[in-house]
Design an enzyme around this catalytic site. Sequence first.
Site, PDB file in Angstrom:
ATOM      1  N   ASP A 418      32.639  41.358  40.703  1.00  0.00           N
ATOM      2  CA  ASP A 418      33.381  41.269  39.448  1.00  0.00           C
ATOM      3  C   ASP A 418      33.741  42.683  38.987  1.00  0.00           C
ATOM      4  OD1 ASP A 418      34.257  40.977  36.852  1.00  0.00           O
ATOM      5  OD2 ASP A 418      32.666  39.610  36.234  1.00  0.00           O
ATOM      6  N   VAL A 419      35.043  43.015  39.036  1.00  0.00           N
ATOM      7  CA  VAL A 419      35.512  44.362  38.697  1.00  0.00           C
ATOM      8  C   VAL A 419      36.386  44.293  37.449  1.00  0.00           C
ATOM      9  CG1 VAL A 419      36.804  46.372  39.506  1.00  0.00           C
ATOM     10  CG2 VAL A 419      35.439  45.034  41.122  1.00  0.00           C
ATOM     11  N   GLU A 420      35.900  44.873  36.338  1.00  0.00           N
ATOM     12  CA  GLU A 420      36.635  44.813  35.070  1.00  0.00           C
ATOM     13  C   GLU A 420      36.628  46.152  34.333  1.00  0.00           C
ATOM     14  OE1 GLU A 420      35.737  41.357  32.600  1.00  0.00           O
ATOM     15  OE2 GLU A 420      34.501  40.537  34.220  1.00  0.00           O
ATOM     16  N   PRO A 421      36.938  47.262  34.993  1.00  0.00           N
ATOM     17  CA  PRO A 421      36.883  48.565  34.314  1.00  0.00           C
ATOM     18  C   PRO A 421      38.095  48.795  33.410  1.00  0.00           C
ATOM     19  CG  PRO A 421      37.699  48.863  36.527  1.00  0.00           C
ATOM     20  CD  PRO A 421      37.347  47.403  36.401  1.00  0.00           C
TER      21      PRO A 421
END
Length: 533
Positions: A418-421
């Site tokens: 899960d990548v949410e930067p």
Amino acid sequence: MKDYILIKKKTAFGCSMAAITLMTAAVVLMFRHPSETRHKPAIVETMSYNILKANGKSILFFRDITKDSILRDADIKPDNIRYGSKITVSEKDLHSIVKRYKAFLKDRQIELTEKEAEMDYFIKRHNVRDEGFDMIAKHYDKLSEESIAVGKIINTLSVITDSTRLEISRIVSHEDTGRKPYSGIFVETDGGIWRYGTWLRTKREGKGISHDGKGNLICGTWNADTIVEGRRTDGKGTYHGHFNKEKEAEGHGSFAAADGTYYEGRWVGGLRNGFGFELGRSHMKAGEWMNGVYKGERISYTSERIYGIDISRYQHGKGRKYYPIYWNRLRITDLGRLSKKNVSGVVNYPVSFVYIKSTEGISIRNRYYAADYKQARKHGFHCGAYHFFSTKTSATAQARYFIRNSFFKKGDLPPVLDVEPTHKQIVKMGGETALFNAIRTWMRIVRQHTGVKPVLYVSQNFVNKYLNAAPDIKKDYNIWIARYGEYKPDIKLIYWQLSPDGRVNGIHGDVDINVFNGYEDSFDSFIKTERIK
């Protein structure tokens, strides 16, 4: 004198009758249809085509040669060629033309293969109940037929070498038309039409040639002085379909652009409006268009689709308040309220898959993960684990932390990153390159440990801003998109998180609702090929 007078009377009577006869003839001719007085030549050319011969043997039939050295309308049979221009070319030049044509065909074959792959992806994840499926499937069949035809021509031309004797011959068929009239096709000009060799100020009816407000040529069919269907060519490409009174594209139509891009669907006022699909060499967009802009695919939610949820500690409450999950009661009862959704029937869907948050960074664990994982498997749910990526610590350490604290049993779904930067976080960690290198590292380590390719979870905004910078990730890994709108994400994906505020019987509060990109057969195939062995 009487005889003279009698002669004069007879002469006058004869002249009067002659004048009346001439006037009558003139009136008759005036009101007779022009086709009754104007005729084609008795002998006309009705069909012709050119033949490419190799060492005296006919191998290919074609219409003419374009200025780009392409054999126009070439085929192994002459059945579909109506008229072929007379061609004069030396054998040396003909060899050069054939070589260029071979190169063109090979490129066309690659293009067709790429387009078929794009359409195949769509067709495998949709069915006849989805809007536009039949139209897209029909075009897919058309491309497949062309691909086969191109392959046959390539095979036919493969016999030609530098020493092959090449020549062109022309076949012409004639017909004695006798007293047949001219064709009824009209040409619009100067506020009227030319038809049968005569300018008439009358309503346009039948087949004709005209131009639109921009001077582009239109060939079409008119009814009650209005064009209803036709073909228009301009500098951008060729449109074929329905028109409105202003000669703008309206209704159903297709547009073949000069760069090879193809669109088919609904038009209003000369712009794409409503459902349609655009197909290029490496992309396909199928869904809703508004004033020429692609909005996305608006799917219909039915009980036939495959729905799932993703959960974390928040589904068990906040602070000291604890809420259990009743796994034997799970049913999706609400798809969320952040956007409009085209729901067919009542929302009461089974949960087909569950993802559970396991870890975050290198120090945060979901304290409910182990219990939820065991209960999900016990109740027969397809389940998997996900890791929330941190931009502050190394990807290697995060991958090992996730592996150490998660379960990967036979039959489990592939793990998820899960990548949410935020943009600031990406800049702080070193930019896009550093971010994607970290993603690749995490994916590689987890893949080596589990034996399956992990899934990448990102937002539609992330896709639009950053993902094109990592085409290998976009190509090699399944993508899970979060997009809380009425339109499906514009990317090849495996899951779509369509809302964060859905409701599930058996779980307290809001729940993330997801839909699998495809129907039961596609989901079964995904489970067989992508789950942990």
